[in-house]
Design an enzyme around this catalytic site. Structure first.
Site, mmCIF file in Angstrom:
data_model
loop_
_atom_site.group_PDB
_atom_site.id
_atom_site.type_symbol
_atom_site.label_atom_id
_atom_site.label_comp_id
_atom_site.label_asym_id
_atom_site.label_seq_id
_atom_site.Cartn_x
_atom_site.Cartn_y
_atom_site.Cartn_z
ATOM 1 N N GLU A 178 0.816 -1.208 0.000
ATOM 2 C CA GLU A 178 0.000 0.000 0.000
ATOM 3 C C GLU A 178 0.854 1.264 0.000
ATOM 4 O O GLU A 178 1.483 1.601 1.006
ATOM 5 C CB GLU A 178 -0.929 0.026 1.213
ATOM 6 C CG GLU A 178 -1.869 1.216 1.198
ATOM 7 C CD GLU A 178 -2.881 1.192 2.317
ATOM 8 O OE1 GLU A 178 -3.846 1.980 2.237
ATOM 9 O OE2 GLU A 178 -2.727 0.405 3.269
ATOM 10 N N GLU A 273 -12.180 1.744 3.364
ATOM 11 C CA GLU A 273 -11.280 2.166 4.432
ATOM 12 C C GLU A 273 -11.401 3.673 4.663
ATOM 13 O O GLU A 273 -10.521 4.464 4.329
ATOM 14 C CB GLU A 273 -9.828 1.781 4.128
ATOM 15 C CG GLU A 273 -8.983 1.837 5.391
ATOM 16 C CD GLU A 273 -7.523 1.545 5.151
ATOM 17 O OE1 GLU A 273 -6.926 0.865 5.993
ATOM 18 O OE2 GLU A 273 -6.968 2.013 4.146
#
Length: 297
Positions: A178, A273
Site C-alpha cells: 500500500e 477504508e
C-alpha cells in the site's frame, strides 16, 4: 435486523431496488464487492462482530475487511470466518503486523532483525488467513532510510518481499503493498513505484493495494494510473478526499471510477477504508445511500 430498523432504512432509501419477502431483502447486492469494516454500522447492528457482519450482508455488501484481524483471538477469527462462509461473503484484507511495521525503516534498511520479524509475521498471517478464508493481506514497507541511496533502499525492499512471497505463495495468500500519503517519511508513495517493486519481486503473492484516497492525494489521474498498473493491482480501497469519508463527500468522482471498474470486469474487493461523514444512525444510513448512488452511474 428488527422491523423498526428495516422500516427506517427503507424510508432512508438505503436498501436499493429489490423485492421484499417478509423481513428478507432480496436482490439488493451491490454491483461491486464493497467491503465495510467493523464499527462502520455499530449504531444499527451493535458491537457484536457477528451481528455487524449479518447487517452488512442484509444491506447488500458481500465482503468484509478488517485491518485488526491478526489481533483478534483465534476463536473470534474462526467465528467470523464461519459466518462469512455461511453468508457467501468474502474476506478482504487484514494487515500483516509486526512491531514498528508502520513507522520504522524496517524494509528499506536491509537490517536482518527487521526482516526476521516481518517473515515471522508472514507465517502468522498464513494461519489467520486460513481461519477467515482471506486471500489478501496488507503490507507497508515502512519509512525511508535517509542515509542510503534510493535504489539501494528499493533493492532491500524487493529482497525482503521476495522472501515473504515464498512463505505466502504456497497458501495462495497475496500481500498487497500500500502506497500511502500519511507523512513524508513513508517510503512507498506512488502506484508506478509499487508497480516496479511488484515486477521486481515477480510473484503472484505480491501485488498493489491501490487505495484511492492516498492515490488522489499523492498523484491524482487515478483511472489512467490504475490502467497503467492494472496487471499488478490486487486490491482497491475507497475514501473520498479531503476528509477520508464515503463517496460523495469530497472531490473524487467515484461513480465514474466504479463504472470504469465494471467495464474492466473487476471482480475483486474494494475496501471501504474510511470513516462515516455524519455520526450516529443517520450517518450510517447516509453512508449506505452514498454507495447506492455511486454504484449506479
Amino acid at each position: 435486523m428488527n422491523r423498526r430498523s428495516f422500516s427506517q432504512l427503507m424510508t432512508a432509501g438505503v436498501l436499493g431496488s429489490q423485492a421484499i419477502k417478509g423481513n428478507t431483502v432480496a436482490d439488493n447486492t451491490f454491483s461491486l464487492k464493497y467491503a465495510p469494516h467493523f464499527g462502520m454500522f455499530e449504531q444499527h447492528a451493535g458491537k457484536d462482530y457477528i451481528d455487524q457482519v449479518k447487517f452488512m450482508h442484509e444491506m447488500g455488501f458481500r465482503a468484509l475487511e478488517d485491518n485488526e484481524m491478526m489481533d483478534k483471538p483465534v476463536a473470534v477469527q474462526e467465528k467470523i470466518g464461519a459466518t462469512l462462509g455461511n453468508l457467501g461473503m468474502e474476506m478482504g484484507v487484514f494487515v500483516i503486523k509486526f512491531p514498528g511495521f508502520f513507522d520504522k525503516s524496517h524494509m528499506t534498511s536491509g537490517d536482518k532483525s527487521w526482516s526476521d520479524l516481518f517473515l515471522k509475521s508472514c507465517k502468522e498471517a498464513v494461519e489467520t488467513a486460513k481461519r477467515v478464508n482471506a486471500k489478501w493481506a496488507t503490507v507497508v514497507p515502512g519509512n525511508f532510510t535517509r542515509n542510503l541511496p534510493l535504489g539501494i533502499q528499493t533493492g532491500n525492499v524487493i529482497e525482503v518481499l521476495k522472501r515473504g512471497a515464498e512463505i505466502l505463495e504456497p497458501h495462495k495468500l497475496t500481500m498487497v503493498l500500500e502506497p500511502l500519503s500519511d507523512n513524508p517519511d513513508l517510503f512507498l508513495r506512488y502506484s508506478d513505484q509499487t508497480y516496479m517493486i511488484c515486477k521486481g519481486v515477480g510473484s503472484p503473492s505480491c501485488k498493489i493495494l491501490f487505495d484511492m484516497y492516498h492515490m488522489q492525494r499523492n498523484e491524482g489521474n487515478m483511472i489512467k494510473n490504475m490502467d497503467l498498473c492494472w496487471s499488478e493491482i490486487g486490491y482497491f480501497q475507497i475514501g473520498d478526499n479531503p476528509g477520508r469519508k464515503e463517496p460523495g463527500t469530497g472531490e473524487v468522482n467515484y461513480a465514474n471510477i466504479f463504472e470504469h471498474l465494471r467495464i474492466k470486469k473487476y471482480d475483486g474487493i474494494l475496501g471501504m477504508e474510511h470513516g462515516n461523514f455524519k455520526p450516529g444512525k443517520a450517518g450510517e444510513q447516509a453512508l449506505i445511500a452514498a454507495y447506492r448512488k455511486a454504484d449506479q452511474l
